[in-house]
Design an enzyme around this catalytic site. Sequence first.
Site, mmCIF file in Angstrom:
data_model
loop_
_atom_site.group_PDB
_atom_site.id
_atom_site.type_symbol
_atom_site.label_atom_id
_atom_site.label_comp_id
_atom_site.label_asym_id
_atom_site.label_seq_id
_atom_site.Cartn_x
_atom_site.Cartn_y
_atom_site.Cartn_z
ATOM 1 N N LYS A 33 4.124 21.578 4.841
ATOM 2 C CA LYS A 33 5.254 22.465 4.545
ATOM 3 C C LYS A 33 5.181 23.678 5.455
ATOM 4 C CE LYS A 33 5.352 20.875 -0.176
ATOM 5 N NZ LYS A 33 3.996 20.331 -0.439
ATOM 6 N N TRP B 231 9.817 20.588 6.047
ATOM 7 C CA TRP B 231 8.732 19.623 5.978
ATOM 8 C C TRP B 231 8.474 18.970 7.327
ATOM 9 C CZ3 TRP B 231 9.903 16.352 0.966
ATOM 10 C CH2 TRP B 231 9.707 17.184 -0.155
ATOM 11 N N GLU C 203 0.819 0.121 -8.685
ATOM 12 C CA GLU C 203 1.812 0.152 -9.778
ATOM 13 C C GLU C 203 2.976 -0.804 -9.551
ATOM 14 O OE1 GLU C 203 0.321 2.736 -8.428
ATOM 15 O OE2 GLU C 203 0.063 4.382 -9.833
ATOM 16 N N THR D 190 -5.795 2.488 -10.302
ATOM 17 C CA THR D 190 -5.470 3.211 -9.072
ATOM 18 C C THR D 190 -6.647 4.125 -8.759
ATOM 19 O OG1 THR D 190 -4.468 5.036 -10.241
ATOM 20 C CG2 THR D 190 -3.010 3.247 -9.615
HETATM 21 P P1 ADP Z 1 -4.144 4.503 -3.559
HETATM 22 O O1 ADP Z 1 -3.964 4.503 -2.069
HETATM 23 O O2 ADP Z 1 -3.663 5.741 -4.219
HETATM 24 O O3 ADP Z 1 -5.438 4.008 -3.984
HETATM 25 P P2 ADP Z 1 -2.332 2.325 -3.626
HETATM 26 O O4 ADP Z 1 -3.162 1.389 -2.858
HETATM 27 O O5 ADP Z 1 -1.561 1.838 -4.766
HETATM 28 O O6 ADP Z 1 -3.191 3.437 -4.192
HETATM 29 O O7 ADP Z 1 -1.449 3.110 -2.592
HETATM 30 C C1 ADP Z 1 -0.087 3.319 -2.714
HETATM 31 C C2 ADP Z 1 0.379 4.327 -1.712
HETATM 32 O O8 ADP Z 1 0.043 3.947 -0.382
HETATM 33 C C3 ADP Z 1 1.865 4.511 -1.674
HETATM 34 O O9 ADP Z 1 2.315 5.342 -2.710
HETATM 35 C C4 ADP Z 1 2.072 5.129 -0.295
HETATM 36 O O10 ADP Z 1 1.817 6.515 -0.301
HETATM 37 C C5 ADP Z 1 1.018 4.464 0.533
HETATM 38 N N1 ADP Z 1 1.593 3.368 1.310
HETATM 39 C C6 ADP Z 1 1.558 2.061 1.034
HETATM 40 N N2 ADP Z 1 2.157 1.355 1.998
HETATM 41 C C7 ADP Z 1 2.617 2.234 2.923
HETATM 42 C C8 ADP Z 1 3.344 2.131 4.156
HETATM 43 N N3 ADP Z 1 3.704 0.964 4.673
HETATM 44 N N4 ADP Z 1 3.640 3.277 4.801
HETATM 45 C C9 ADP Z 1 3.283 4.470 4.310
HETATM 46 N N5 ADP Z 1 2.594 4.632 3.174
HETATM 47 C C10 ADP Z 1 2.271 3.533 2.475
#
Ligand code: ADP
Length: 542
Positions: free
Chosen positions: A432, A437, A324, A181
């Site tokens: 916040k 929120w 994950e 990640t």
């Molecule tokens: P990172 O962006 O931290 O590198 P990931 O690609 O695993 O890692 O991203 C996961 C995160 O992306 C989710 O926990 C969420 O916050 C965001 N996310 C993924 N898909 C969506 C969606 N359709 N709408 C809003 N947020 C999303």
Amino acid sequence: MALGAMQHWLLRVTSLIDHAEREHPTREIVSAWADGSVTRTNWQEVARNARRMAQALEAGGVGRGERVATLAMNHARHLTAWYGACGMGGVVHTINPRLFPDQLTYIVNHAEDRVLLYDALFAPLVEKMKPHWPTIETYACFDPPAGWSGDVAFEEWLAPFDGDYRWAEGDERDPCGLCYTSGTTGNPKGVLYEHRSTILHAMAEVSPDVMGLSARSVALPIVPMFHANAWGLPWAAPIAGCKLVLSADYRPERMCALFRDEGVTHSAGVPTVWIEMIAFIERTGADLGPLEQVVIGGSAAPRAMIEWLRARGIAVGHAWGMTETSPIGTIGAPPANWGEMDEAAQVAFISRQGRVPFGVELRIVDDEGRVLPRDGEASGRLQIRGPWVVQRYFKAEEDAVDADGWFDTGDVAILHPDGTMQITDRSKDVIKSGGEWISSIELENAALGFPGVLEAAAIGIAHPKWDERPLLCVVRKPGAEVCPDALRAHLAGQVAKWWLPDAIEFVDDLPHTATGKISKKQLRERFTGYAFAGTEAMTGRD
Ligand code: ADP
């Protein structure tokens, strides 16, 4: 009690490529290379070359369970490398080339990668990093240009091997993939996928209400193979036997040409990709060929984008997931009463992040861990569990989940009675204000529906009275004028009055993360110390 009497077949990813080789041997895999050329291969050849690569790895002394890294864009050789590495019992570690050098040092050493296969495009980075990567013994370049004098070419590396190889055998819970990640705080964390988790995820992915892939589909992921496994498409495609179009170049002109020339029916990408595509199409009048379905995920799909695609007859699957979660957690597919919904209701439905496919479960909890109702009102920390959800990060000593297997996603969400999930925010991005929120996603969504707005991001700015107040940063479309008062008036029609941003800043660009999402962290840094003018008068909460 005795076991049942059916055959015990292990779920290993080699069965995916075996199936495609046997049942869909000549279905094409098209590679659009960074130098503009296009090459074609098929499932049969990919399978054969993967066996040759497995032989090359064994000859090079790579052992079962060891990591084979890739630093590459999407193309057939990269696909071959995935199946070759897993086929000899290794673990394919996809590295995101956009990470910072210290992150690249950390993850390669943490993963103890033995081999690195890379694109010529990243050769300067590889040369710079080599002294920091002591565990890597073999380097090979996927696409060396004419006159190359660097590491061995991938094809040359495979040349001595004939493909007469039987896939390594092992347990279905053996690891087969590793993806880190991006680690917005602290070191990146590795998610170690298993053969079984990958197959279960891939089987869910092809189903009609997820990606809906069939032998007739032509899929072009505009998501890199290093971003959460290109959302699982290289594992799912062989199940369906669909044609895969892999491109190392995401410029909209290249994408549109591929959509048309290759007859692409299914595509997937983060909103930033579609923002660029839509702007290009509006500017040039290019068309999207026979495209039927687009999956948008990684960050929230703006309503205006969903409407734009639907107006062109393209179905939108709005997906949510994480590295994950392999990554599919939810996706929005039409429910039973779709036909009774009007256009506005359908768009509202797709604007949410969809429902879980069979296999994973969701819940929301409050800060004390109490489970909240699925009533469309309560908003809480989103948790997920299932066979393709992480249990423990690579080499971590403790589980990343609670005793019942729930993984806390770091997202804040609402669950609706119809099963749809709606992300309000990432817990670290939520604004916040006055003890309540404000959803930055909702604000951005509303702003993106205003003419002339190309990209928008809302962040919380420290405020003496309200704790935080929203600042909206807007990138205008090229040549467009946006009147801040008119934009505010538009927002006022869509969100609660106290959510209205205290200021709107027009910026030339927004910072993006290594996976193409808007980086709120960097944006907050850019606006450190920012002060609103006349804040008190503008909060509108009194
Ligand atoms: P990172 O962006 O931290 O590198 P990931 O690609 O695993 O890692 O991203 C996961 C995160 O992306 C989710 O926990 C969420 O916050 C965001 N996310 C993924 N898909 C969506 C969606 N359709 N709408 C809003 N947020 C999303």
